[in-house]
Design a protein around this motif. Structure first.
Motif, PDB file in Angstrom:
ATOM      1  N   CYS A  68     -17.233  13.023  38.859  1.00  0.00           N
ATOM      2  CA  CYS A  68     -16.972  12.168  37.699  1.00  0.00           C
ATOM      3  C   CYS A  68     -16.157  10.941  38.092  1.00  0.00           C
ATOM      4  O   CYS A  68     -16.441   9.826  37.649  1.00  0.00           O
ATOM      5  N   ILE A  69     -15.153  11.139  38.940  1.00  0.00           N
ATOM      6  CA  ILE A  69     -14.320  10.018  39.392  1.00  0.00           C
ATOM      7  C   ILE A  69     -15.169   9.006  40.163  1.00  0.00           C
ATOM      8  O   ILE A  69     -15.050   7.791  39.970  1.00  0.00           O
ATOM      9  N   ASN A  70     -16.040   9.481  41.037  1.00  0.00           N
ATOM     10  CA  ASN A  70     -16.893   8.584  41.816  1.00  0.00           C
ATOM     11  C   ASN A  70     -17.838   7.794  40.917  1.00  0.00           C
ATOM     12  O   ASN A  70     -18.027   6.585  41.083  1.00  0.00           O
ATOM     13  N   LEU A  71     -18.425   8.474  39.954  1.00  0.00           N
ATOM     14  CA  LEU A  71     -19.312   7.788  39.014  1.00  0.00           C
ATOM     15  C   LEU A  71     -18.537   6.774  38.184  1.00  0.00           C
ATOM     16  O   LEU A  71     -18.998   5.657  37.935  1.00  0.00           O
ATOM     17  N   GLY A  72     -17.321   7.150  37.771  1.00  0.00           N
ATOM     18  CA  GLY A  72     -16.509   6.246  36.966  1.00  0.00           C
ATOM     19  C   GLY A  72     -16.173   4.967  37.705  1.00  0.00           C
ATOM     20  O   GLY A  72     -16.162   3.876  37.105  1.00  0.00           O
ATOM     21  N   ALA A  73     -15.883   5.064  38.997  1.00  0.00           N
ATOM     22  CA  ALA A  73     -15.577   3.874  39.784  1.00  0.00           C
ATOM     23  C   ALA A  73     -16.770   2.928  39.830  1.00  0.00           C
ATOM     24  O   ALA A  73     -16.634   1.703  39.707  1.00  0.00           O
ATOM     25  N   THR A  74     -17.967   3.503  40.000  1.00  0.00           N
ATOM     26  CA  THR A  74     -19.183   2.685  40.009  1.00  0.00           C
ATOM     27  C   THR A  74     -19.414   2.034  38.647  1.00  0.00           C
ATOM     28  O   THR A  74     -19.780   0.862  38.546  1.00  0.00           O
ATOM     29  N   LEU A  75     -19.205   2.808  37.580  1.00  0.00           N
ATOM     30  CA  LEU A  75     -19.388   2.263  36.228  1.00  0.00           C
ATOM     31  C   LEU A  75     -18.416   1.108  35.953  1.00  0.00           C
ATOM     32  O   LEU A  75     -18.802   0.073  35.399  1.00  0.00           O
ATOM     33  N   ALA A  76     -17.149   1.291  36.332  1.00  0.00           N
ATOM     34  CA  ALA A  76     -16.141   0.257  36.073  1.00  0.00           C
ATOM     35  C   ALA A  76     -16.520  -1.050  36.751  1.00  0.00           C
ATOM     36  O   ALA A  76     -16.441  -2.133  36.150  1.00  0.00           O
ATOM     37  N   LYS A  77     -16.963  -0.964  38.026  1.00  0.00           N
ATOM     38  CA  LYS A  77     -17.353  -2.171  38.748  1.00  0.00           C
ATOM     39  C   LYS A  77     -18.600  -2.793  38.135  1.00  0.00           C
ATOM     40  O   LYS A  77     -18.690  -4.014  37.971  1.00  0.00           O
TER      41      LYS A  77
END
Length: 295
Positions: A68-77
């Protein structure tokens, strides 16, 4: 690539990004303007699609999984990039105008009048570049400028020009203290002390007006704006360029003294770059500057 088949609901992804950033379902719901139940439902849909949990539910907190954290970082960018692209499109949908001038001309002449232009042209975004060093026009950064000098200029087309006159000025308070009479060695003279001698010195003034008086300025500044500020504060007599100090003469914070006047050799020129493409904002600004210069 049929990417839409591989990407979950964008609504759910936006919800996930908000939950990760806010670290709370409740706070994310408030930001998104939905209920907490709606946020929980979107997260549940994602977990169902991914086939794994995205958060570890604790008593009073949620803890995102590594995935989830990895996906969230991609989403934020990705969302930041989208927002930046949208902003760029919106800004380009408006006319952007860049005006160049010296610090003194911008401060004393341009800025007091700029509100008039902006009221008449609300769709134009205005940027002012103020610098005393020569403004380069070849890089396309400046759309229209006011340059002091004698045309022609190799890098610019002159749209309009106007000369100026120079006369000694001081504050009303200084004039009351010294009384009437010609300028003399007992007066306090303020000098604009710069290498660019388009700013006349007191020695040049007296020489060109035929006065036989040698003075030693008691106060010197390397910017004309400071020279005039000191004169308005009652600290002495400055050489007033009528185009620049006109508003101060009109509002009474400066007055003429000594009676002498000298026509400046150079001129204020409204110019546009030789290589510039015509655009509506620049044409409107050039016309307004021309009218204001001769108004």
């Amino acid at each position: 690539m049929h990417f839409r088949r591989r990407i979950p609901s964008l609504t759910a992804l936006v919800t996930l990004e908000a939950v990760l950033r806010k670290k709370s379902f409740t706070t994310a719901a408030t930001e998104l303007g939905v209920t907490q139940a709606a946020v929980s439902r979107q997260i549940a849909l994602l977990e169902e699609e991914f086939g794994q949990p995205l958060f570890v539910r604790k008593h009073r907190a949620i803890e995102p999984t590594t995935a989830c954290i990895n996906l969230g970082a991609t989403l934020a960018k990705s969302f930041a990039d989208i927002a930046e692209s949208v902003e760029a499109i919106q800004s380009h949908s408006q006319d952007v105008l860049t005006i160049g001038a010296t610090v003194a001309f911008s401060s004393f002449w341009l800025l007091p009048r700029l509100a008039e232009f902006r009221r008449a042209n609300p769709g134009i975004l205005v940027r002012v570049i103020s610098q005393d060093s020569p403004i380069a026009l070849d890089d396309g950064e400046v759309d229209v400028a006011i340059r002091y000098g004698v045309p022609p200029f190799s890098d610019a087309t002159v749209i309009a020009s106007r000369g100026d006159v120079i006369c000694p000025v001081c504050s009303p308070d200084y004039l009351r203290r010294r009384g009437d009479g010609p300028l003399g060695s007992v007066d306090e003279f303020i000098e604009t002390d710069v290498l660019d001698r388009s700013w006349y010195s007191w020695a040049q003034w007296f020489s060109l007006t035929g006065a036989k008086l040698e003075v030693k300025p008691s106060l010197r500044f390397n910017h004309y704006t400071e020279t005039i500020a000191a004169a308005r504060a009652g600290q002495g007599i400055a050489l007033g360029w009528r185009m620049l100090v006109g508003t101060f003469l009109e509002d009474g914070t400066l007055v003429r003294i000594g009676g002498g006047e000298l026509a400046a050799e150079d001129r204020y020129n409204v110019i546009v770059p030789v290589k510039a493409k015509r655009n509506n904002a620049r044409d409107l600004a050039a016309a307004w500057l021309t009218a204001s210069l001769h108004g």
